[in-house]
Design a protein around this motif. Structure first.
Motif, short mmCIF file in Angstrom:
data_model
loop_
_atom_site.label_atom_id
_atom_site.label_comp_id
_atom_site.label_asym_id
_atom_site.label_seq_id
_atom_site.Cartn_x
_atom_site.Cartn_y
_atom_site.Cartn_z
N LYS A 271 -5.08 -30.94 38.51
CA LYS A 271 -6.13 -29.92 38.38
C LYS A 271 -7.46 -30.62 38.49
O LYS A 271 -7.70 -31.61 37.79
CB LYS A 271 -6.02 -29.21 37.02
N LYS B 89 -9.35 -32.72 35.70
CA LYS B 89 -8.41 -33.19 34.67
C LYS B 89 -7.91 -34.58 35.05
O LYS B 89 -7.82 -34.91 36.23
CB LYS B 89 -7.20 -32.25 34.56
N ARG B 90 -7.58 -35.38 34.05
CA ARG B 90 -7.12 -36.75 34.30
C ARG B 90 -5.72 -36.78 34.91
O ARG B 90 -4.79 -36.14 34.39
CB ARG B 90 -7.12 -37.52 32.99
#
Length: 194
Positions: free
Chosen positions: A149, A152-153
């Motif tokens: 995403k 996001k990481r």
């Protein structure tokens, strides 16, 4: 600059900030000699992500239908992809993979053969075990931990090379060897969350 290096640079510029990619254990990938990087498979973007995070250039299998389009087929070959006919024992793909390893190159495999719908690590097919047993390659388990995403990481973890020599000496089956590789990938993911 080769097309592979150019593509790797462009894709890295795009994907690293988009998914805030963090790479752990890059030093576990041997600098020389034949290597097989085996990763879990959670997205169509996995091959370029492994490609840009690995310290070595990687050859990947891609579905044979893609090579039937002349321009795309040539392009894929230049960025180190080679065809595999899925759902059948493709001897040509197996020969190509072994040749890459005999040339001391790096082969990238997704032993599950298809993306996991749930994100959980699935069962490995025999292919990864076949290459591990039939070559002198070092096997490096790799875990991609999502989600994919933007913002996001995304974490990519390279584990230590596995000891496959025991499997070779004991004449283990390709399937059992693939299972052992998948277990190592699961352990990396479990350790990440623990």
């Amino acid at each position: 600059m080769s097309l592979y290096k150019f593509a790797k640079t462009v894709v890295a510029i795009l994907l690293f900030p988009l998914y805030r990619i963090k790479v752990i254990g890059k030093e576990n990938v041997p600098k020389e000699g034949p290597v097989i990087i085996c990763s879990n498979h959670i997205s169509n973007i996995d091959p370029p992500v492994v490609g840009i995070t690995s310290p070595r250039d990687i050859y990947f299998m891609a579905k044979g239908e893609l090579f039937e389009k002349p321009v795309l087929g040539k392009l894929l070959t230049k960025i180190h992809a080679f065809p595999v006919r899925r759902g059948m024992g493709d001897r040509n793909a197996l020969r190509n993979g072994l040749k890459i390893l005999r040339n001391n190159e790096t082969l990238g495999l997704f032993p599950e053969g298809t993306r996991s719908k749930t994100g959980k690590v699935g069962k490995g097919l025999a292919g990864a075990g076949f290459f591990a047993l039939r070559s002198k390659a070092e096997i490096v388990p790799c875990a991609i931990i999502g989600p994919y995403k933007p913002g996001k990481r995304l974490t990519v973890i390279y584990g230590k090379p596995m000891d496959i020599e025991t499997y070779r000496q004991n004449k283990a089956s390709a399937k059992d060897t693939s299972d052992a590789i998948m277990n190592e990938i699961r352990k990396i993911i479990d350790n990440h969350y623990s």
